[in-house]
Design an enzyme around this catalytic site. Structure first.
Site, mmCIF file in Angstrom:
data_model
loop_
_atom_site.group_PDB
_atom_site.id
_atom_site.type_symbol
_atom_site.label_atom_id
_atom_site.label_comp_id
_atom_site.label_asym_id
_atom_site.label_seq_id
_atom_site.Cartn_x
_atom_site.Cartn_y
_atom_site.Cartn_z
ATOM 1 N N SER A 150 -86.058 66.734 -22.306
ATOM 2 C CA SER A 150 -85.573 66.809 -23.682
ATOM 3 C C SER A 150 -84.172 67.404 -23.742
ATOM 4 C CB SER A 150 -86.524 67.650 -24.531
ATOM 5 O OG SER A 150 -86.377 69.031 -24.219
ATOM 6 N N CYS B 82 -86.375 56.530 -21.213
ATOM 7 C CA CYS B 82 -85.134 56.806 -21.938
ATOM 8 C C CYS B 82 -84.233 55.582 -22.022
ATOM 9 C CB CYS B 82 -84.382 57.974 -21.297
ATOM 10 S SG CYS B 82 -83.831 57.645 -19.620
ATOM 11 N N GLU C 150 -85.789 60.623 -30.879
ATOM 12 C CA GLU C 150 -86.569 59.960 -29.840
ATOM 13 C C GLU C 150 -88.068 60.093 -30.131
ATOM 14 O OE1 GLU C 150 -85.785 59.651 -25.216
ATOM 15 O OE2 GLU C 150 -86.740 61.554 -25.696
#
Length: 505
Positions: free
Chosen positions: A230, A285, A386
């Protein structure tokens, strides 16, 4: 049924932890607990660092030729165990078999790059830089490097992004494996010593919480930290480790956008988007969770996307027929479902809802079906943050310029994609997008290991990215040597301020 308690690996030996805190690992398709891993104590983390530190002197002096031969052998060992590692990855994470196989292959690819270390780690040299003086620059290993690993690529990230280049360039490693998905990494760790034959302490592995891993950021024996996770934690790691004189690679969150223009090949574009937005259940990602669509084709695009998403077979990760497997665990499923509801509450239109999907025979699995949210406006957090799940949000724009502006307004810039048949707009996009990895009619613009994984903005903190020549530079430091040999002529001269290294006509 008893649940196996795993160990940690230090100095090439697997050891029982003294911890009183254990972390569950589940089969994502069934919900069954299949193992427990230790939350290693601070002393055990320190033990792993000490082992790597002790191994560094000998390993760093091992010849490039021998280290390279071992990497060639290691590459073949991973290939020999590809099927075994694929199933293990699918079971603990939830990726379907093709995706899990790709995870392992993406660990092998950087290992192949590491086999070229004698070439890619070469320095530079010049004779007679000034009269009688020669200069050479070498790339030297750093020492102990730490790798802090996320759950979503248990083979590729620790054993592809971190270990191969670090070890091949002469460093030693401590891995903090992901507590949700440690089993694949642990099995590779076993192979590293039992079949790879590497010296003890070259790579060590622990599982622990953020509290214990803080030692990596402050211990003076650790010279560099590679992190994937993160943005909040990445910023912390970057600031603390850098303040303690360490190098840092912090690969962080993403919210990749694709710009779909009216001149695109619509069917091919939707197929690529289906693969990139729902592949790995969105838990990567480099997914494409945001599609910025030109208004003139938006209705047609959304209808086709929904049709193809509904046709995906959702099922057990290790069923060969499965196209979309579960997310990693119950906690993550709850997070994804909460994000879907938040998008609805913010005013997005729910086109396809995957929250209540049930897979017969796997009712306790952590499944979320394909989900589509349309008419997502600027300021809606569902379009900017996200989610890390199989959720696609649609932003409608009138033209290229508006779409590019919306994309570049996002704080993350890992990747960005354009779907168009226009060479002009493709070139403008390459030039102007903030994305660090750019795709033109490519849904997942992840480069091969020979190029850096080059995220930008809040998607990356550090100076050198993972992989490619960036990775070699990150794991090595420059040593520049200037040499001069005295002869009859030089012995007669006085030594000036710069000892002859400054020369003018």
């Amino acid at each position: 049924m008893s649940v196996e308690r795993k160990q940690y690996c230090v100095d090439g030996q697997w050891k029982d932890s003294k911890t009183d805190k254990w972390m569950e690992v589940t089969d994502s398709s069934t919900g069954e607990v299949i193992a427990e891993v230790p939350c290693c104590t601070v002393d055990e983390v320190e033990e792993a660092i000490a082992s790597a530190h002790a191994a560094f002197a000998e390993w760093s002096q091992t010849s490039l030729s021998k280290r390279t031969q071992m990497m060639f052998k290691w590459r073949d060992i991973l290939m020999d165990h590809l099927d075994e590692l694929t199933v293990l990855c699918a079971k603990e994470l939830g990726k379907n078999l093709a995706e899990a196989r790709g995870d392992v292959l993406k660990a092998i690819e950087p290992t192949e790059l590491a086999c070229a270390t004698p070439f890619i780690s070469q320095g530079t040299a010049s004779l007679q830089v000034t009269t009688g003086f020669d200069t050479a620059s070498y790339r030297m290993p750093l020492g102990v490097v730490a790798g802090i690993v996320p759950f979503n690529f248990p083979a590729m990230i620790p054993w592809g992004w971190m270990v191969p280049l670090a070890v091949a360039t002469g460093n030693t490693v401590v891995l903090k494996a992901a507590s949700y998905t440690p089993l694949t990494s642990m099995r590779i760790m076993e192979l590293f010593y039992t079949e790879g034959g590497f010296p003890k302490g070259v790579v060590n592995l622990v599982t622990c919480s953020r509290k214990e891993s803080e030692l990596f950021l402050t211990d003076p024996r650790v010279k560099a930290v590679t992190f994937v996770g993160s943005t909040e934690i990445g910023k912390h790691i970057y600031s603390v480790a850098a303040a303690h004189g360490k190098r840092v690679q912090a690969q962080c969150e993403a919210k990749n956008h694709a710009l779909v223009l009216e001149d695109c090949d619509l069917e091919s574009s939707v197929n690529a988007i289906i693969n990139s937005t729902y592949g790995c259940a969105g838990m990567r990602c480099m997914a494409l969770p945001v599609i910025v669509v030109q208004e003139s084709i938006a209705d047609k695009f959304v209808a086709l996307l929904k049709e193809k998403a509904m046709a995906l077979k959702v099922g057990c990760a290790y069923d060969p027929e499965t196209q979309l497997g579960p997310v990693v665990n119950a906690k993550h499923k709850e997070s994804v479902c909460n994000w879907i509801q938040k998008g609805i509450d913010e005013g997005a239109e729910l086109v396809l809802d995957g929250r209540d999907i049930v897979v017969p025979g796997y009712e306790n699995g952590f499944f979320v079906g394909p989900t589509i949210l349309d008419h997502v406006k600027p300021g809606m957090s569902v379009g900017d943050r996200e989610i890390f799940g199989p959720v696609t949000v649609i932003k409608r724009v009138k033209d290229f310029e508006e779409g590019l502006a919306i994309m570049n307004a996002n704080p993350f810039a890992n990747g960005s994609v354009i779907f168009t048949q226009s060479g002009y707009y493709a070139r403008q996009f390459e030039l102007l997008t903030d994305g660090g990895m750019v795709g033109v009619n490519v849904g997942i613009p992840v480069p091969s290991a020979y190029f850096p994984f080059s995220g930008n903005k809040d998607s990356f903190y550090g100076d050198q990215h993972v992989l490619g020549l960036d990775g070699v530079r990150f794991y090595t430091r420059a040593k520049t040597v200037t040499k001069h040999w005295y002869d009859e002529h030089s012995r007669k001269k006085n030594i000036d301020t710069w000892e002859g290294t400054v020369e003018r006509i």
